[in-house]
Design a protein around this motif. Structure first.
Motif, PDB file in Angstrom:
ATOM      1  N   LEU A  27       0.826  -1.216   0.000  1.00 59.42           N
ATOM      2  CA  LEU A  27       0.000   0.000   0.000  1.00 59.42           C
ATOM      3  C   LEU A  27       0.858   1.263   0.000  1.00 59.42           C
ATOM      4  CD1 LEU A  27      -2.646  -1.138   2.646  1.00 59.42           C
ATOM      5  CD2 LEU A  27      -2.985  -0.915   0.171  1.00 59.42           C
ATOM      6  N   ASP A  28       2.173   1.082  -0.125  1.00 57.93           N
ATOM      7  CA  ASP A  28       3.120   2.195  -0.129  1.00 57.93           C
ATOM      8  C   ASP A  28       3.167   2.903   1.233  1.00 57.93           C
ATOM      9  OD1 ASP A  28       5.152   3.195  -1.599  1.00 57.93           O
ATOM     10  OD2 ASP A  28       3.991   4.814  -2.530  1.00 57.93           O
ATOM     11  N   ILE A  29       2.873   2.157   2.300  1.00 55.69           N
ATOM     12  CA  ILE A  29       2.986   2.664   3.669  1.00 55.69           C
ATOM     13  C   ILE A  29       4.219   2.014   4.277  1.00 55.69           C
ATOM     14  CG2 ILE A  29       1.919   2.700   5.966  1.00 55.69           C
ATOM     15  CD1 ILE A  29      -0.819   2.406   4.502  1.00 55.69           C
ATOM     16  N   PRO A  30       5.208   2.800   4.705  1.00 56.41           N
ATOM     17  CA  PRO A  30       6.415   2.195   5.268  1.00 56.41           C
ATOM     18  C   PRO A  30       6.067   1.299   6.463  1.00 56.41           C
ATOM     19  CG  PRO A  30       6.739   4.542   4.905  1.00 56.41           C
ATOM     20  CD  PRO A  30       5.274   4.258   4.674  1.00 56.41           C
ATOM     21  N   PRO A  31       6.374   0.002   6.383  1.00 58.45           N
ATOM     22  CA  PRO A  31       5.995  -0.901   7.475  1.00 58.45           C
ATOM     23  C   PRO A  31       6.861  -0.696   8.715  1.00 58.45           C
ATOM     24  CG  PRO A  31       7.136  -2.117   5.748  1.00 58.45           C
ATOM     25  CD  PRO A  31       7.024  -0.699   5.278  1.00 58.45           C
ATOM     26  N   PRO A  32       6.287  -0.974   9.897  1.00 61.60           N
ATOM     27  CA  PRO A  32       7.077  -0.888  11.126  1.00 61.60           C
ATOM     28  C   PRO A  32       8.169  -1.956  11.133  1.00 61.60           C
ATOM     29  CG  PRO A  32       4.719  -1.076  11.603  1.00 61.60           C
ATOM     30  CD  PRO A  32       4.902  -1.349  10.150  1.00 61.60           C
ATOM     31  N   ALA A  33       9.154  -1.771  11.995  1.00 61.11           N
ATOM     32  CA  ALA A  33      10.217  -2.762  12.140  1.00 61.11           C
ATOM     33  C   ALA A  33       9.619  -4.054  12.691  1.00 61.11           C
ATOM     34  CB  ALA A  33      11.295  -2.239  13.079  1.00 61.11           C
ATOM     35  N   GLU A  34      10.107  -5.180  12.155  1.00 65.01           N
ATOM     36  CA  GLU A  34       9.587  -6.482  12.576  1.00 65.01           C
ATOM     37  C   GLU A  34       9.799  -6.705  14.074  1.00 65.01           C
ATOM     38  OE1 GLU A  34      10.209  -9.477   9.788  1.00 65.01           O
ATOM     39  OE2 GLU A  34       8.520 -10.548  10.699  1.00 65.01           O
ATOM     40  N   SER A  35      10.942  -6.283  14.585  1.00 63.52           N
ATOM     41  CA  SER A  35      11.243  -6.511  16.008  1.00 63.52           C
ATOM     42  C   SER A  35      10.274  -5.732  16.902  1.00 63.52           C
ATOM     43  CB  SER A  35      12.685  -6.109  16.317  1.00 63.52           C
ATOM     44  OG  SER A  35      12.879  -4.741  16.023  1.00 63.52           O
ATOM     45  N   GLY A  36       9.974  -4.497  16.518  1.00 66.65           N
ATOM     46  CA  GLY A  36       9.035  -3.688  17.286  1.00 66.65           C
ATOM     47  C   GLY A  36       7.637  -4.285  17.261  1.00 66.65           C
ATOM     48  N   MET A  37       7.231  -4.760  16.083  1.00 67.16           N
ATOM     49  CA  MET A  37       5.904  -5.378  15.969  1.00 67.16           C
ATOM     50  C   MET A  37       5.832  -6.633  16.824  1.00 67.16           C
ATOM     51  SD  MET A  37       4.893  -5.016  11.948  1.00 67.16           S
ATOM     52  CE  MET A  37       3.135  -5.360  12.159  1.00 67.16           C
ATOM     53  N   SER A  38       6.904  -7.412  16.797  1.00 66.07           N
ATOM     54  CA  SER A  38       6.935  -8.654  17.563  1.00 66.07           C
ATOM     55  C   SER A  38       6.844  -8.371  19.063  1.00 66.07           C
ATOM     56  CB  SER A  38       8.222  -9.409  17.223  1.00 66.07           C
ATOM     57  OG  SER A  38       8.352 -10.519  18.034  1.00 66.07           O
ATOM     58  N   LYS A  39       7.567  -7.365  19.497  1.00 68.04           N
ATOM     59  CA  LYS A  39       7.565  -7.005  20.918  1.00 68.04           C
ATOM     60  C   LYS A  39       6.174  -6.540  21.362  1.00 68.04           C
ATOM     61  CE  LYS A  39      10.297  -4.115  23.996  1.00 68.04           C
ATOM     62  NZ  LYS A  39      11.288  -3.049  24.057  1.00 68.04           N
ATOM     63  N   LEU A  40       5.555  -5.660  20.552  1.00 71.86           N
ATOM     64  CA  LEU A  40       4.209  -5.176  20.892  1.00 71.86           C
ATOM     65  C   LEU A  40       3.179  -6.296  20.804  1.00 71.86           C
ATOM     66  CD1 LEU A  40       3.359  -1.643  19.496  1.00 71.86           C
ATOM     67  CD2 LEU A  40       3.598  -2.415  21.845  1.00 71.86           C
ATOM     68  N   SER A  41       3.384  -7.205  19.849  1.00 70.29           N
ATOM     69  CA  SER A  41       2.478  -8.341  19.702  1.00 70.29           C
ATOM     70  C   SER A  41       2.486  -9.173  20.981  1.00 70.29           C
ATOM     71  CB  SER A  41       2.935  -9.172  18.504  1.00 70.29           C
ATOM     72  OG  SER A  41       2.149 -10.323  18.387  1.00 70.29           O
ATOM     73  N   SER A  42       3.666  -9.437  21.524  1.00 72.02           N
ATOM     74  CA  SER A  42       3.770 -10.205  22.775  1.00 72.02           C
ATOM     75  C   SER A  42       3.066  -9.468  23.906  1.00 72.02           C
ATOM     76  CB  SER A  42       5.237 -10.414  23.159  1.00 72.02           C
ATOM     77  OG  SER A  42       5.876 -11.184  22.210  1.00 72.02           O
ATOM     78  N   TYR A  43       3.264  -8.158  23.953  1.00 68.91           N
ATOM     79  CA  TYR A  43       2.646  -7.351  25.002  1.00 68.91           C
ATOM     80  C   TYR A  43       1.125  -7.418  24.918  1.00 68.91           C
ATOM     81  CZ  TYR A  43       1.170  -3.231  27.604  1.00 68.91           C
ATOM     82  OH  TYR A  43       0.540  -2.401  28.467  1.00 68.91           O
ATOM     83  N   VAL A  44       0.593  -7.196  23.703  1.00 68.55           N
ATOM     84  CA  VAL A  44      -0.861  -7.193  23.517  1.00 68.55           C
ATOM     85  C   VAL A  44      -1.435  -8.591  23.774  1.00 68.55           C
ATOM     86  CG1 VAL A  44      -2.699  -6.903  21.789  1.00 68.55           C
ATOM     87  CG2 VAL A  44      -0.885  -5.208  21.979  1.00 68.55           C
ATOM     88  N   ASN A  45      -0.734  -9.632  23.320  1.00 71.14           N
ATOM     89  CA  ASN A  45      -1.195 -11.005  23.575  1.00 71.14           C
ATOM     90  C   ASN A  45      -1.292 -11.268  25.070  1.00 71.14           C
ATOM     91  OD1 ASN A  45      -1.397 -11.662  20.887  1.00 71.14           O
ATOM     92  ND2 ASN A  45       0.608 -12.620  20.779  1.00 71.14           N
ATOM     93  N   SER A  46      -0.271 -10.841  25.798  1.00 71.56           N
ATOM     94  CA  SER A  46      -0.239 -11.064  27.240  1.00 71.56           C
ATOM     95  C   SER A  46      -1.393 -10.336  27.932  1.00 71.56           C
ATOM     96  CB  SER A  46       1.125 -10.604  27.770  1.00 71.56           C
ATOM     97  OG  SER A  46       1.044 -10.277  29.115  1.00 71.56           O
TER      98      SER A  46
END
Ligand SMILES: [Zn+2]
Length: 154
Positions: free
Chosen positions: A96-115
């Protein structure tokens, strides 16, 4: 976005009003924070540089790092309900031509939100279990901790 323009115009007027009344802004700096952005503007007429303005709301998390952008938390919360992981989401954003977030940051937030979601679900289930036990007690059940999944009809 509107707040950023208002801050830039107001601070420009406070500092530069005598020389140049009408600013002509261009983007001076832009910094990505996940899918959130922060900007500063520069006036082409007088060289004035606005304060950096975050175009996202911040949320304090349990983490000791810098505050999370609400948009990034919301993205992860939304992804919990979709058959789409962080890798595919990054590809979708890039398509979509939107610069994606860093994979590591997404992974970290994903763990936080999952928890946090697990905690919420556990608390919700605990409350429902207590309601069922209370119903059992009111019905005079010998053991209120037993949960009948089907009631026998007399
Ligand atoms: Zn100016």
């Amino acid at each position: 976005m509107v707040e950023m323009w208002n801050i830039a115009i107001q601070t420009h007027a406070d500092e530069e009003a005598e020389v140049y009344a009408v600013p002509q802004f261009k983007i001076n700096t832009e910094e990505k924070w996940g899918i959130g952005w922060k900007y500063s503007l520069k006036c082409l007429n007088c060289g004035f540089i606005s304060p950096v303005v975050k175009l996202y709301k911040e949320i304090t998390t349990d983490e000791r790092d810098r505050k999370a952008a609400a948009t990034n938390i919301n993205l992860q919360a939304g992804l919990l309900d979709m058959p789409l992981g962080n890798s595919r989401t990054r590809l979708l954003l890039a398509d979509l031509d939107i610069p994606p977030p860093a994979e590591s940051g997404m992974s970290k937030l994903s763990s936080y939100v999952n928890s946090k979601t697990t905690d919420l679900n556990n608390e919700s289930m605990r409350t429902k279990m207590e309601e069922v036990k209370n119903v059992n007690r009111r019905r005079g059940a010998s053991n209120p901790n037993v949960i009948n999944v089907a009631w026998s009809v007399p």
